[in-house]
Design an enzyme around this catalytic site. Structure first.
Site, PDB file in Angstrom:
ATOM      1  N   HIS A   1      31.735  48.676  40.991  1.00 60.79           N
ATOM      2  CA  HIS A   1      31.167  48.962  39.670  1.00 60.79           C
ATOM      3  C   HIS A   1      29.937  49.836  39.919  1.00 60.79           C
ATOM      4  CE1 HIS A   1      28.925  48.065  35.953  1.00 60.79           C
ATOM      5  NE2 HIS A   1      30.016  47.495  35.458  1.00 60.79           N
TER       6      HIS A   1
ATOM      7  N   ASP B   1      28.555  41.248  44.994  1.00 59.00           N
ATOM      8  CA  ASP B   1      28.590  41.311  43.526  1.00 59.00           C
ATOM      9  C   ASP B   1      29.617  40.275  43.060  1.00 59.00           C
ATOM     10  OD1 ASP B   1      29.080  41.817  40.880  1.00 59.00           O
ATOM     11  OD2 ASP B   1      29.464  43.962  41.114  1.00 59.00           O
TER      12      ASP B   1
ATOM     13  N   GLN C   1      32.487  39.190  38.663  1.00 61.62           N
ATOM     14  CA  GLN C   1      33.848  38.918  38.203  1.00 61.62           C
ATOM     15  C   GLN C   1      34.392  37.619  38.781  1.00 61.62           C
ATOM     16  OE1 GLN C   1      35.417  40.518  35.795  1.00 61.62           O
ATOM     17  NE2 GLN C   1      33.827  42.070  35.593  1.00 61.62           N
TER      18      GLN C   1
ATOM     19  N   LYS D   1      29.101  37.037  31.351  1.00 63.04           N
ATOM     20  CA  LYS D   1      30.506  37.107  31.757  1.00 63.04           C
ATOM     21  C   LYS D   1      31.054  35.720  32.059  1.00 63.04           C
ATOM     22  CE  LYS D   1      30.352  41.722  33.869  1.00 63.04           C
ATOM     23  NZ  LYS D   1      30.882  42.578  32.814  1.00 63.04           N
TER      24      LYS D   1
ATOM     25  N   CYS E   1      33.062  51.554  34.071  1.00 65.29           N
ATOM     26  CA  CYS E   1      31.918  51.712  34.986  1.00 65.29           C
ATOM     27  C   CYS E   1      32.364  51.792  36.436  1.00 65.29           C
ATOM     28  CB  CYS E   1      30.894  50.582  34.814  1.00 65.29           C
ATOM     29  SG  CYS E   1      30.230  50.487  33.157  1.00 65.29           S
TER      30      CYS E   1
END
Lengths: 163, 434
Positions: B144, B220, B223, B246, B386
């Site tokens: 991303h 990261d 997700q 999220k 993104c």
């Protein structure tokens, strides 16, 4: 498919999206603009070609290349037809009328606006979808910007660079 | 609503979960039931999260870590209680969680702290965070923009060089390119799961390669945190970021995990109130982590909302949710494979992937695909999500993306597939399904 989709994607829009009038960049432009819609990455490079031998500038044609959704591609195709042979004042009037239509959330056009916009009037349904207004305006923003370049650039050297 | 750990929720359990999310009851576009398949962009919120934030403002609102009054005590307890709950949820110690406004800020915090270290801030203790000419920062082609641009900027500021792991044609990280991690590597930053392809990254070999050369690993987890059981200590990463919105929580709140000894050695990014010990006109000393990295008035109500979100997820059981979403992924992938003219960007094998599926429809721009789906009440994301370099790598300018969440049902996937199968014919193209 429901009526709403047919109002948005009128046949004239689907046809222009396929046919892409004016597609293919030509040399000898007076001005050029490259515009991007950052939310979806759609882009257009549009050139304005001015007619020779006129006292005041007249758009002979526009040429363009780009990638984008059917709304953006059809809008540029319609624009290419409409501004062919237009002087700067008429191109500005078309641009402003189109913008006003986009800002009015699907309010029906007046007969005068309908006459002026011709095929571009088919985009009236786009204004009901705020996320798509940028798609429809992408080419018109490029036209305005390319015209500014065309009218402020030395015609001897214009159109040879790629923005 | 609770479920049996690690078992797929029954239809009745799923109905009860859905009833916890008030927004899912609304209709869109001429009264159609909403089919929300945009959870990878932001999740919907259960009532307990909405209530928790409201309750904080109604009964406990005060500035935290200051003031001698009862309200200040209660607000501070709520704020620190949320930190403990979130830390436990991702398997780390409470003091290792720094509040940020989102994951993007978390990554920028580390990148700017490294910049500051490179300028000598933090002294000798911060030496391991210094980067400069000759040093390399490794990311991946699947990131991303939030886990790419801050590192490009760090390289531009310091003279370090950016390198990256490649992506296979199938859309998975290419471990054949692990050799970009060398003795020059100072940071390896990569996503736990791609927001485009849904592919879950092979964390262990990347961490091993990074640690073998003494590089710091930044994960990261945006997700993965909402969809998988997450144990950051077990993953052995040095830093990790995730966003509250999220994972059923409010917007405006995220977290940075940092290994205790690394946070202790790292100079601050944002400076000002709330993060200082002694301030004179000439200089300032800073608090220990995590407060050192939390300058200014914090998003207290949002931490309380996130606390409610992780409690809710914990009660449902992340094992059960992962099993549910795995079933949804299989259904989505199998269904899409049956629609002519649709290409999936990313692995079509459901193992090691989330129920996040990006796709392109032959001859129809993703914006137009999204519009026709929206007309059927189906909310998907369109664009480059993104992740422009990843789209370029997979041969697409942009895509449409369907992403499921805890509340998604198989029937919703069916409604999506039915509508998707009509898209090409609507635009006058051949090869429609069924």
């Amino acid at each position: 498919m429901a009526d709403a989709m047919e109002q948005l994607y009128q046949q004239v829009i689907l046809d222009h999206a396929r046919e892409k009038h004016g597609y293919g960049l030509l040399d000898g432009a007076a001005g050029e603009s490259f515009q991007v819609n950052p939310t979806c990455g759609d882009e257009v490079r549009l050139r304005v070609h001015l007619a020779d031998g006129t006292a005041a500038p007249v758009i002979e044609r526009v040429s363009w290349e780009g990638v984008g959704c059917s709304i953006s591609q059809a809008s540029i195709s319609v624009l290419s037809d409409l501004v062919c042979g237009a002087n700067v004042a008429r191109a500005d009037e078309l641009t402003e009328t189109f913008r006003a239509m986009m800002n009015h959330r699907g309010v029906p056009l007046t007969p005068e606006q309908e006459d002026l916009l011709d095929d571009a009037g088919a985009f009236v349904g786009v204004a009901r979808y705020p996320a798509r207004i940028k798609c429809a305006l992408l080419g018109w923003m490029a036209l305005r910007d390319a015209l500014v370049h065309a009218l402020t650039t030395d015609p001897e050297t214009a159109g040879s660079s790629s923005s | 609503m609770t479920t049996t750990q690690n078992l797929i929720p029954t239809a009745a359990e799923l109905a009860a979960i859905r009833a916890d999310f008030p927004l899912l009851a609304r209709t869109v576009r001429q009264g159609r039931p909403l089919v929300y398949l945009d959870t990878a962009a932001t999740s919907q919120k259960p009532e307990c999260v909405i209530d928790a934030e409201q309750d904080f403002y109604r009964r406990r609102n005060a500035a935290v870590h200051r003031g001698a009054h009862q309200l200040a005590e209660e607000a501070t307890e709520a704020y620190e209680g949320a930190r403990a709950a979130v830390a436990a949820f991702v398997g780390v110690d409470t003091e290792e969680i720094v509040w940020t406004k989102n994951a993007t800020e978390g990554i920028n915090l580390v990148a700017y702290a490294m910049s500051n270290a490179s300028l000598g801030r933090g002294g000798a203790a911060a030496e391991r965070f210094r980067v400069g000419p000759g040093d390399e920062i490794v990311v991946t082609e699947a990131e991303h923009h939030a886990n790419l641009v801050p590192w490009q900027e760090l390289c531009a500021r310091t003279g370090a060089t950016l390198r990256w792991l490649g992506v296979t044609d199938e859309g998975r990280l290419d471990l054949e390119t692990l050799s970009v991690i060398t003795s020059a590597t100072k940071v390896v930053a990569f996503t736990h799961a791609s927001n485009v392809t849904g592919a879950i990254s092979p964390v262990a070999p990347i961490v091993a390669a990074a640690h073998a050369v003494g590089a710091v690993v930044v994960l990261d987890a945006c997700q993965s945190a909402p969809h998988l059981p997450l144990d950051l200590h077990a993953l052995d990463v040095d830093f990790a970021v995730f966003s509250g919105h999220k994972m059923l929580g409010p917007t405006g709140i995220g977290a940075l995990y940092g290994r205790r000894e690394l946070l202790a050695a790292m100079p601050p990014f944002l400076t000002g109130g709330s993060m200082v010990q002694v301030v004179t006109m000439e200089e300032t000393t800073y608090l220990a982590p995590p407060q050192r990295f939390e300058a200014g008035t914090q998003m207290v109500a949002q931490t309380v909302g996130l606390h409610a979100a992780v409690s809710y997820l914990g009660e449902l059981g992340m094992g059960a949710l992962a099993a549910h979403e795995s079933e949804l992924a299989v259904h989505l992938l199998t269904g899409i494979a049956g629609v002519d003219g649709v290409r999936v960007l990313g692995p079509t094998d459901p193992s090691d992937r989330l129920a996040t599926v990006s796709f392109v429809v032959d001859g129809v721009h993703p914006h137009d695909v999204g519009q026709v789906l929206d007309d059927g009440g189906i909310a998907v994301r369109v664009g480059h999500h993104c992740a422009q370099p990843l789209h370029r790598r997979l041969g697409a300018q942009s895509s449409a993306r369907a992403s499921a969440g805890v509340y998604t049902t198989l029937e919703e996937i069916d409604a999506f597939l039915e509508r998707l199968s009509q898209v090409r014919s609507f635009f006058g193209l051949e090869g429609t399904h069924g």
